[in-house]
Motif scaffolding. Structure first.
Motif, PDB file in Angstrom:
ATOM      1  N   UNK A  57      -1.702  -1.210   6.445  1.00 53.54           N
ATOM      2  CA  UNK A  57      -0.524  -1.834   5.847  1.00 53.54           C
ATOM      3  C   UNK A  57      -0.933  -3.179   5.249  1.00 53.54           C
ATOM      4  N   UNK A  58      -0.543  -3.389   3.997  1.00 53.69           N
ATOM      5  CA  UNK A  58      -0.876  -4.618   3.279  1.00 53.69           C
ATOM      6  C   UNK A  58       0.432  -5.317   2.907  1.00 53.69           C
ATOM      7  N   UNK A  59       0.864  -6.257   3.742  1.00 52.06           N
ATOM      8  CA  UNK A  59       2.159  -6.895   3.542  1.00 52.06           C
ATOM      9  C   UNK A  59       2.042  -8.098   2.611  1.00 52.06           C
TER      10      UNK A  59
ATOM     11  N   UNK B 232      -3.414  -0.636  -5.980  1.00 52.79           N
ATOM     12  CA  UNK B 232      -2.025  -0.952  -5.701  1.00 52.79           C
ATOM     13  C   UNK B 232      -1.152  -0.512  -6.870  1.00 52.79           C
ATOM     14  N   UNK B 233      -0.023   0.109  -6.568  1.00 52.31           N
ATOM     15  CA  UNK B 233       0.884   0.553  -7.612  1.00 52.31           C
ATOM     16  C   UNK B 233       1.491  -0.612  -8.361  1.00 52.31           C
TER      17      UNK B 233
ATOM     18  N   UNK C 167      -4.059   7.428   5.193  1.00 58.02           N
ATOM     19  CA  UNK C 167      -4.057   6.057   5.707  1.00 58.02           C
ATOM     20  C   UNK C 167      -2.897   5.231   5.155  1.00 58.02           C
ATOM     21  N   UNK C 168      -2.302   5.679   4.023  1.00 60.89           N
ATOM     22  CA  UNK C 168      -1.178   4.939   3.456  1.00 60.89           C
ATOM     23  C   UNK C 168       0.148   5.687   3.613  1.00 60.89           C
TER      24      UNK C 168
ATOM     25  N   UNK D 207       0.821  -1.222   0.000  1.00 67.30           N
ATOM     26  CA  UNK D 207       0.000   0.000   0.000  1.00 67.30           C
ATOM     27  C   UNK D 207       0.849   1.264   0.000  1.00 67.30           C
ATOM     28  N   UNK D 208       2.164   1.150   0.081  1.00 64.49           N
ATOM     29  CA  UNK D 208       3.001   2.345   0.220  1.00 64.49           C
ATOM     30  C   UNK D 208       2.999   3.174  -1.065  1.00 64.49           C
ATOM     31  N   UNK D 209       2.938   4.499  -0.936  1.00 63.11           N
ATOM     32  CA  UNK D 209       2.840   5.379  -2.102  1.00 63.11           C
ATOM     33  C   UNK D 209       4.014   5.300  -3.066  1.00 63.11           C
ATOM     34  N   UNK D 210       5.229   4.992  -2.595  1.00 61.82           N
ATOM     35  CA  UNK D 210       6.364   4.988  -3.516  1.00 61.82           C
ATOM     36  C   UNK D 210       6.279   3.863  -4.553  1.00 61.82           C
ATOM     37  N   UNK D 211       5.382   2.903  -4.336  1.00 55.72           N
ATOM     38  CA  UNK D 211       5.129   1.883  -5.344  1.00 55.72           C
ATOM     39  C   UNK D 211       4.103   2.357  -6.371  1.00 55.72           C
TER      40      UNK D 211
END
Length: 328
Positions: free
Chosen positions: A160-162, A77-78, A37-38, A15-19
């Motif tokens: 967080x989506x691991x 998702x990126x 939220x992300x 979920x992280x924005x850099x992706x």
């Protein structure tokens, strides 16, 4: 081997924005923006801070629902991947957290909300105030979009989506950076990441600051620090880049790289234990302050690799790592 090994098992926050991940829809975010939220940083609480709608909160918070239904956001998702674990973080939400949450997912090339067909990934779970809620997802399916439901309303600090990014097939037989986070490379274990996450060194672009790299605590005993990453399958390694940008008084003295090829192994403990015997890609390479170091590889020129161990002596920080070879 040290007993204080941190096993990430190749899982990263999808979920992280850099992706490239982003919120593409929300039913309501009256009190706090759904985009928060992300945020990759931990949630904070700012005492006495209010905006035009009420108390400022570091997370996503909807208004009190006075109609039927529930609130939700849709996250694209990126990079598509499989999700294994979830952290629903309600830090600082105390009395305004949801009663329950659930998660649905889909795989789609479309971003049109009406065309997304959802399947359950996590059934309804109760949530507590100011708490990290960890859940396991029992699905191997590739996911492109997530629907995060809260019942009936309220606030969540972080989601967080691991999981694992699906490794790119479009790079086969091409020269590429085998350690790119965007193409599916991941850290499986390290011995310390006190000041900065080991995963950061695989990120694209130049590091923003020291916090955007991997940094260990100051070593006060014998030994050295290390991490192990699962790269794309590769061979014909011809160039290695190690950046210490932003690390000016805390860069390692020198480093070495070891590598091997292990087909389809998920026993990460045995991988770590065997790493001391791996062949060297780079030996005793001197590192300097705040600099991009480029090494032409003369070792393991013809060997196939998919696991790399980075040893730094005795401790310190590096911001980025890239290794160029032919993806096979």
């Amino acid at each position: 081997m040290t007993k204080k090994i941190i096993f990430t098992n190749g899982l990263i926050d999808l979920a992280q924005p850099r992706l490239g991940s982003k919120v593409i829809f929300k039913t309501d975010d009256f009190f706090a923006s759904a985009n928060r939220i992300i945020n990759p940083l931990p949630a904070v609480f700012k005492e006495g801070l209010f905006d035009k709608n009420g108390k400022w909160m570091d997370g996503w918070e909807s208004r009190r629902k006075r109609t039927k239904g529930h609130d939700y956001i849709i996250l694209r998702l990126g990079k598509p991947g499989s999700i294994k674990k979830v952290n629903v973080d309600t830090s600082h939400f105390n009395g305004n957290q949801p009663a329950m949450i659930s998660i649905e997912g889909t795989s789609s090339s479309s971003n049109k909300i009406s065309k997304l067909k959802w399947k359950p990934l996590l059934s309804k779970k109760k949530t507590k105030a100011n708490c990290h809620h960890f859940f396991t997802i029992n699905s191997k399916k590739e996911i492109t979009h997530i629907k995060f439901n809260i019942f009936p309303d309220g606030g969540v600090a972080r989601l967080r989506l691991f999981g694992s990014i699906s490794k790119s097939n479009g790079l086969k037989n091409k020269k590429t950076n085998l350690a790119s986070l965007l193409d599916g490379a991941s850290v499986i274990a390290c011995n310390n990441e006190h000041f900065g996450k080991a995963e950061n060194i695989l990120a694209p672009g130049k590091a923003k600051n020291m916090g955007d790299g991997w940094e260990t605590r100051r070593r006060r005993g014998p030994g050295f620090d290390w991490l192990i990453l699962n790269s794309l399958d590769g061979k014909e390694i011809d160039k290695i880049e190690i950046s210490t940008h932003h690390f000016k008084g805390n860069f390692p003295s020198h480093c070495s790289l070891q590598a091997t090829f292990i087909p389809k192994s998920k026993n990460f403990k045995s991988i770590v234990n065997s790493s001391v015997k791996w062949k060297y890609l780079l030996k005793n390479a001197k590192l300097s302050s705040n600099k991009l170091h480029i090494f032409k590889n003369n070792l393991m020129k013809k060997d196939k690799i998919n696991f790399i161990k980075i040893n730094i002596f005795p401790d310190g920080g590096i911001s980025r790592f890239r290794i160029y070879g032919k993806n096979v």
